[in-house]
Design an enzyme around this catalytic site. Structure first.
Site, PDB file in Angstrom:
ATOM      1  N   CYS A 172       0.831  -1.210   0.000  1.00 27.91           N
ATOM      2  CA  CYS A 172       0.000   0.000   0.000  1.00 27.91           C
ATOM      3  C   CYS A 172       0.868   1.264   0.000  1.00 27.91           C
ATOM      4  O   CYS A 172       0.523   2.257  -0.645  1.00 27.91           O
ATOM      5  CB  CYS A 172      -0.912   0.028   1.221  1.00 27.91           C
ATOM      6  N   CYS A 208      -5.354   1.644   4.359  1.00 27.51           N
ATOM      7  CA  CYS A 208      -4.187   1.526   3.472  1.00 27.51           C
ATOM      8  C   CYS A 208      -3.038   2.432   3.903  1.00 27.51           C
ATOM      9  O   CYS A 208      -1.900   2.237   3.480  1.00 27.51           O
ATOM     10  CB  CYS A 208      -4.581   1.854   2.037  1.00 27.51           C
TER      11      CYS A 208
HETATM   12 FE1  SF4 Z   1      -1.382  -3.707  -2.539  1.00 26.63          FE
HETATM   13 FE2  SF4 Z   1      -2.752  -2.260  -0.780  1.00 26.63          FE
HETATM   14 FE3  SF4 Z   1      -3.750  -2.672  -3.224  1.00 26.63          FE
HETATM   15 FE4  SF4 Z   1      -3.653  -4.704  -1.507  1.00 26.63          FE
HETATM   16  S1  SF4 Z   1      -4.867  -2.818  -1.240  1.00 26.63           S
HETATM   17  S2  SF4 Z   1      -2.998  -4.785  -3.670  1.00 26.63           S
HETATM   18  S3  SF4 Z   1      -1.789  -4.283  -0.361  1.00 26.63           S
HETATM   19  S4  SF4 Z   1      -1.937  -1.527  -2.743  1.00 26.63           S
END
Ligand code: SF4
Length: 234
Positions: free
Chosen positions: A122, A230
């Protein structure tokens, strides 16, 4: 309309004053204040779960910038909603992307970083691109609502984003899910088709599941791993 080059101190004072003055104001009046105060240095961010805040903002500031983070992991329905919003609404959709593609990230960190270190994923794919994308703005609006989850229960309508040194606005913070649905119905606002398929909150595909009866709206995000946000709103 004012487009004065505010200092960070100006912005903090504006945020604190507006936070007191606008707590009970309607969402549209909050956004009219933002439009009058910041003009083109104000934007809306949207996950394309629905276009409610973008629609409200376009009424206050036609052609308003609507910032969308394309993490590379979105459902096709989310990208389709983004494209539909850009095509039919009086807004300027701006798509932000991470520095690395998913393939480049996989090459550096290994595949499925979201399963092994979702906070880092994230940070790379959401938080960092947003930090960069917000640099040209004094104020930004989000669709955060207090009733979405306990972590959002104290969301201010207008607050000071100390990390980014910007005014942060949550015009529908006091709305309920019923208020959102009523606005969508009244104005024919675009929504993500996944909302009709058991998803109450729509994020990246690997980290989002349908919600179960009785769960809060964000229970389907990072389910089972203890992560609730996030990092953008922390
Ligand atoms: Fe990556 Fe966060 Fe998207 Fe999940 S929510 S795919 S951890 S960016």
């Amino acid at each position: 309309m004012t487009t004065a080059p505010y200092t960070a101190q100006d912005l903090q004072q504006l945020a604190e004053q507006a936070g007191r003055d606008l707590e009970e104001a309607s969402a549209l009046d909050v956004l009219r204040w933002a439009a009058d105060t910041f003009g083109p240095r104000f934007c809306v961010t949207s996950s394309m779960e629905d276009a409610v805040v973008a629609h409200l903002a376009s009424r206050a500031l036609p052609g308003v910038d609507v910032v969308f983070l394309d993490t590379g992991y979105h459902f096709p329905e989310t990208i389709g909603t983004r494209d539909a919003v850009a095509a039919v609404m009086d807004v300027n959709v701006i798509t932000l992307t991470p520095v690395q593609t998913v393939a480049e990230q996989d090459a550096q960190y290994g595949e499925k970083l979201h399963d092994r270190d979702p906070d880092l994923c994230c940070a790379l794919r959401k938080v960092a691109p947003l930090e960069a994308g917000l640099k040209g703005y004094d104020a930004w609006a989000t669709g955060l609502r207090r009733d979405e989850s306990p972590t959002r229960a104290n969301t201010p309508v207008v607050g000071w984003d100390a990390r980014r040194q910007k005014v942060k606005i949550a015009p529908i913070a006091r709305w309920t899910q019923g208020d959102v649905e009523a606005y969508v119905a009244e104005h024919g606002v675009l929504t993500n088709p996944l909302l009709m398929d058991g998803y109450a909150s729509v994020g990246c595909a690997p980290c989002t599941r349908r919600v179960l009866e009785g769960e809060d709206a964000r229970a389907g995000r990072w389910a089972g791993i203890g992560k609730t946000e996030c990092g953008i709103h922390q």
